[in-house]
Scaffold this motif. Structure first.
Motif, PDB file in Angstrom:
ATOM      1  N   TYR A  14      -2.001  -1.445 -13.568  1.00  0.00           N
ATOM      2  CA  TYR A  14      -0.560  -1.643 -13.427  1.00  0.00           C
ATOM      3  C   TYR A  14       0.008  -0.819 -12.274  1.00  0.00           C
ATOM      4  O   TYR A  14       0.975  -1.213 -11.635  1.00  0.00           O
ATOM      5  N   ARG A  15      -0.604   0.315 -11.987  1.00  0.00           N
ATOM      6  CA  ARG A  15      -0.165   1.098 -10.832  1.00  0.00           C
ATOM      7  C   ARG A  15      -0.477   0.335  -9.547  1.00  0.00           C
ATOM      8  O   ARG A  15       0.312   0.300  -8.612  1.00  0.00           O
TER       9      ARG A  15
ATOM     10  N   LEU B 217       3.733  -4.823  -5.531  1.00  0.00           N
ATOM     11  CA  LEU B 217       5.025  -5.472  -5.738  1.00  0.00           C
ATOM     12  C   LEU B 217       6.183  -4.648  -5.191  1.00  0.00           C
ATOM     13  O   LEU B 217       7.345  -5.025  -5.325  1.00  0.00           O
ATOM     14  N   GLY B 218       5.877  -3.486  -4.600  1.00  0.00           N
ATOM     15  CA  GLY B 218       6.909  -2.663  -3.997  1.00  0.00           C
ATOM     16  C   GLY B 218       7.653  -1.774  -4.969  1.00  0.00           C
ATOM     17  O   GLY B 218       8.732  -1.282  -4.658  1.00  0.00           O
ATOM     18  N   ILE B 219       7.084  -1.549  -6.137  1.00  0.00           N
ATOM     19  CA  ILE B 219       7.702  -0.663  -7.119  1.00  0.00           C
ATOM     20  C   ILE B 219       7.401   0.775  -6.716  1.00  0.00           C
ATOM     21  O   ILE B 219       6.279   1.098  -6.314  1.00  0.00           O
TER      22      ILE B 219
ATOM     23  N   THR C 195       1.392   5.612  -3.001  1.00  0.00           N
ATOM     24  CA  THR C 195       0.896   4.640  -2.027  1.00  0.00           C
ATOM     25  C   THR C 195      -0.579   4.377  -2.334  1.00  0.00           C
ATOM     26  O   THR C 195      -1.353   5.319  -2.496  1.00  0.00           O
ATOM     27  N   ILE C 196      -0.935   3.124  -2.428  1.00  0.00           N
ATOM     28  CA  ILE C 196      -2.317   2.739  -2.719  1.00  0.00           C
ATOM     29  C   ILE C 196      -2.812   1.875  -1.569  1.00  0.00           C
ATOM     30  O   ILE C 196      -2.174   0.893  -1.206  1.00  0.00           O
ATOM     31  N   PRO C 197      -3.958   2.246  -0.984  1.00  0.00           N
ATOM     32  CA  PRO C 197      -4.496   1.473   0.135  1.00  0.00           C
ATOM     33  C   PRO C 197      -4.856   0.044  -0.293  1.00  0.00           C
ATOM     34  O   PRO C 197      -4.989  -0.238  -1.493  1.00  0.00           O
ATOM     35  N   PRO C 198      -5.052  -0.839   0.664  1.00  0.00           N
ATOM     36  CA  PRO C 198      -5.493  -2.198   0.334  1.00  0.00           C
ATOM     37  C   PRO C 198      -6.795  -2.173  -0.483  1.00  0.00           C
ATOM     38  O   PRO C 198      -7.641  -1.282  -0.298  1.00  0.00           O
ATOM     39  N   LEU C 199      -6.932  -3.122  -1.355  1.00  0.00           N
ATOM     40  CA  LEU C 199      -8.100  -3.192  -2.240  1.00  0.00           C
ATOM     41  C   LEU C 199      -9.404  -3.241  -1.445  1.00  0.00           C
ATOM     42  O   LEU C 199     -10.379  -2.587  -1.819  1.00  0.00           O
ATOM     43  N   ALA C 200      -9.421  -3.975  -0.362  1.00  0.00           N
ATOM     44  CA  ALA C 200     -10.645  -4.071   0.446  1.00  0.00           C
ATOM     45  C   ALA C 200     -11.080  -2.689   0.936  1.00  0.00           C
ATOM     46  O   ALA C 200     -12.278  -2.370   0.941  1.00  0.00           O
ATOM     47  N   ASP C 201     -10.126  -1.851   1.331  1.00  0.00           N
ATOM     48  CA  ASP C 201     -10.445  -0.495   1.771  1.00  0.00           C
ATOM     49  C   ASP C 201     -11.030   0.339   0.640  1.00  0.00           C
ATOM     50  O   ASP C 201     -11.993   1.085   0.830  1.00  0.00           O
TER      51      ASP C 201
END
Length: 66
Positions: A41-42, A48-50, A54-60
């Motif tokens: 959910y994080r 979703l901009g909540i 900050t979380i990097p892109p999933l691919a990274d």
């Protein structure tokens, strides 16, 4: 008596192919987050901009894990 609609509400069944595809995508994403020890959910909230971390892109994140 037919209770299929009620059973689908409880079991999370989908009615359409698009619903099935959406469920499969979300389950796949949840499993990937679990493997990366990233709260699902994080991750969704970040995408979703909540407000939150900050979380990097999933691919990274996947590249870093391998």
């Amino acid at each position: 008596m037919n209770t299929n609609a009620s059973e689908n509400d409880i079991s999370g069944g989908t009615v359409s192919d698009r619903g099935c595809d959406a469920r499969d995508v979300m389950l796949g994403l949840a499993k990937t987050c679990l493997k990366l020890k990233l709260p699902f959910y994080r991750y969704l909230g970040a995408r979703l901009g909540i407000a939150g971390p900050t979380i990097p892109p999933l691919a990274d994140l996947i590249r870093q894990a391998t």
